[in-house]
Scaffold this active site. Structure first.
Site, PDB file in Angstrom:
ATOM      1  CG  ASP A  94      -1.429  31.069 107.643  1.00 47.05           C
ATOM      2  OD1 ASP A  94      -1.362  30.707 108.719  1.00 47.05           O
ATOM      3  OD2 ASP A  94      -2.474  31.401 107.003  1.00 47.05           O
ATOM      4  CG  ASP A 268      -1.913  30.200 100.298  1.00 45.74           C
ATOM      5  OD1 ASP A 268      -3.084  29.945 100.976  1.00 45.74           O
ATOM      6  OD2 ASP A 268      -1.167  31.116 100.243  1.00 45.74           O
ATOM      7  CB  CYS A 306     -10.158  16.626  83.787  1.00 43.33           C
ATOM      8  SG  CYS A 306      -9.512  16.253  85.414  1.00 43.33           S
ATOM      9  CB  CYS A 308      -9.321  14.186  88.267  1.00 43.24           C
ATOM     10  SG  CYS A 308     -10.911  14.663  88.370  1.00 43.24           S
ATOM     11  CB  CYS A 311     -12.992  13.796  84.916  1.00 48.96           C
ATOM     12  SG  CYS A 311     -13.320  15.630  85.465  1.00 48.96           S
ATOM     13  CG  HIS A 337     -12.370  18.389  88.450  1.00 47.32           C
ATOM     14  ND1 HIS A 337     -11.838  18.094  87.530  1.00 47.32           N
ATOM     15  CD2 HIS A 337     -12.677  19.861  88.318  1.00 47.32           C
ATOM     16  CE1 HIS A 337     -11.848  19.048  86.537  1.00 47.32           C
ATOM     17  NE2 HIS A 337     -12.403  20.146  87.047  1.00 47.32           N
TER      18      HIS A 337
END
Length: 372
Positions: A94, A268, A306, A308, A311, A337
């Protein structure tokens, strides 16, 4: 020749949302996409390898903060931001405008730029549109932003009009100062507050300058969500169909879906990493505050739906224990996560667009998330 190229793959018949690809010097990004935020050249508590495992294609870093420390010249000496942080995929920086303007009484705006005092040591600095581009040229990100003024909410019409007109002048100065357009794509930032005609004015003026992509700034600054969605509905259709559209600073699951439906390609937000450090997880069944006593003896994963790393391996009870003890691992596990959750959500969104069923997907997701 532009550093990036946007390829429109498909428009969802049910919603008008866009499925596309952004070709960058550091790889192809499937859109719509959520970009994890690595403010200080790091996504907090994550290694680049872990981000790649969850298939993050692009991350965001912050020009203001990297200018303050370690300094853009040091990063340039290191070979640029990619080498400095060991990340070989795309990076967006940015302009630092939002951070400078959020300094409030510590800054003073003029036509030339913004004079401000450092939030670190109080030292005096000055950033002009040209300086913002110089810093980003040194950092070497694939996509860089024009220096803009982010008007607060609420703000009166005359103030917002003057502010956006200055932003347009600054955008032109920044483009003129940009040294590496073939390596770094400079985006214009559409401002105009909550005023439909001012958003139109800003978009038209920036398109005349001609940028390879366009950001929509000045939203998610305290306005009600229905106003943000209305501004998007009025603004995104004005922007070129063959260039990416980036909604800055937005990252809650509902806002991502509403933005995609209104034609946005890129998002974002610090939300998933920030709330992770406070012990809050995003799940398919809604947000859960893991530090709460409810989860003391809950040996299920953060999200039963989930896949991931967190998890697959750890329970709510264990993560709550880590949070209560201020263990660093708690931040790492919940951040892992939360980022995986949003990146997977956007993958599912892309699939729904491909199958012309994004509105059905949104309704199912909102129902599961507890928003309907």
């Amino acid at each position: 020749m532009s550093a990036i190229r946007y390829e429109l793959i498909k428009t969802c018949k049910q919603s008008g949302a866009r499925l596309g690809k952004i070709h960058t010097p550091h790889g192809i990004i499937d859109t719509p996409i959520f970009m994890p935020v690595g403010t200080l050249a790091t996504v907090k508590s994550m290694t680049p390898e872990e981000l790649k495992e969850m298939d993050a294609r692009i991350i965001l870093s912050n020009t203001y903060h990297l200018y303050m420390r370690p300094g853009h010249k040091l990063i340039e000496k290191a070979g640029g931001l990619h080498k400095f942080m060991n990340w070989d995929r795309a990076i967006l920086t940015d302009s630092g405008g939002f951070q400078v303007f959020s300094l409030g009484p510590l800054r003073k705006i003029s036509e030339e730029g913004v004079e401000f005092r450092s939030h670190i040591d109080g030292s005096k600095h000055f950033i002009s549109p040209e300086k913002a581009i110089e810093i980003q040229n040194s950092l070497g990100a694939d996509i860089i932003m024009s220096f803009d003024e982010c008007a607060p909410y609420p703000a009166d019409y005359d103030y917002v009009k003057k502010s956006l007109e200055r932003t347009t002048r600054w955008a032109k100065r920044g483009k003129d100062a940009h040294k590496y357009p073939e390596k770094q794509a400079l985006f214009g930032i559409v401002q105009g507050g909550m005023y439909k005609d001012l958003r139109y004015q800003s978009a038209m003026e920036l398109m005349e300058i001609d940028f390879p992509g366009y950001s929509i700034g000045g939203l998610s600054v305290g306005e009600p969500k229905d106003i943000m969605n209305e501004v998007l509905e009025n603004t995104t259709p004005l922007l070129p169909k063959d260039k990416p559209r980036y909604l800055m600073g937005v990252g809650s699951p509902d806002d991502l879906l509403e933005g995609v439906i209104r034609g946005v390609d890129m998002f974002d937000c610090v939300l998933p990493t920030r709330i992770a450090r406070n012990g809050t997880a995003l799940t398919s069944l809604g947000k859960i505050v893991v530090r709460n006593a409810t989860y003391q003896e809950d040996f299920t994963p953060l999200d039963p739906n989930c896949s991931c790393y967190t998890c697959r391996n750890y329970s709510r009870a264990y993560i709550r224990h880590l949070v209560k003890c201020n263990e660093i691992l708690a931040s790492r596990l919940i951040t892992t996560h939360n980022l995986h959750f949003l990146l997977k959500l956007m993958e599912d969104v892309r699939e729904a667009i491909m199958n012309d069923r994004l509105l059905d997907f949104k309704n199912d997701f909102f129902r599961s998330y507890g928003l309907l």
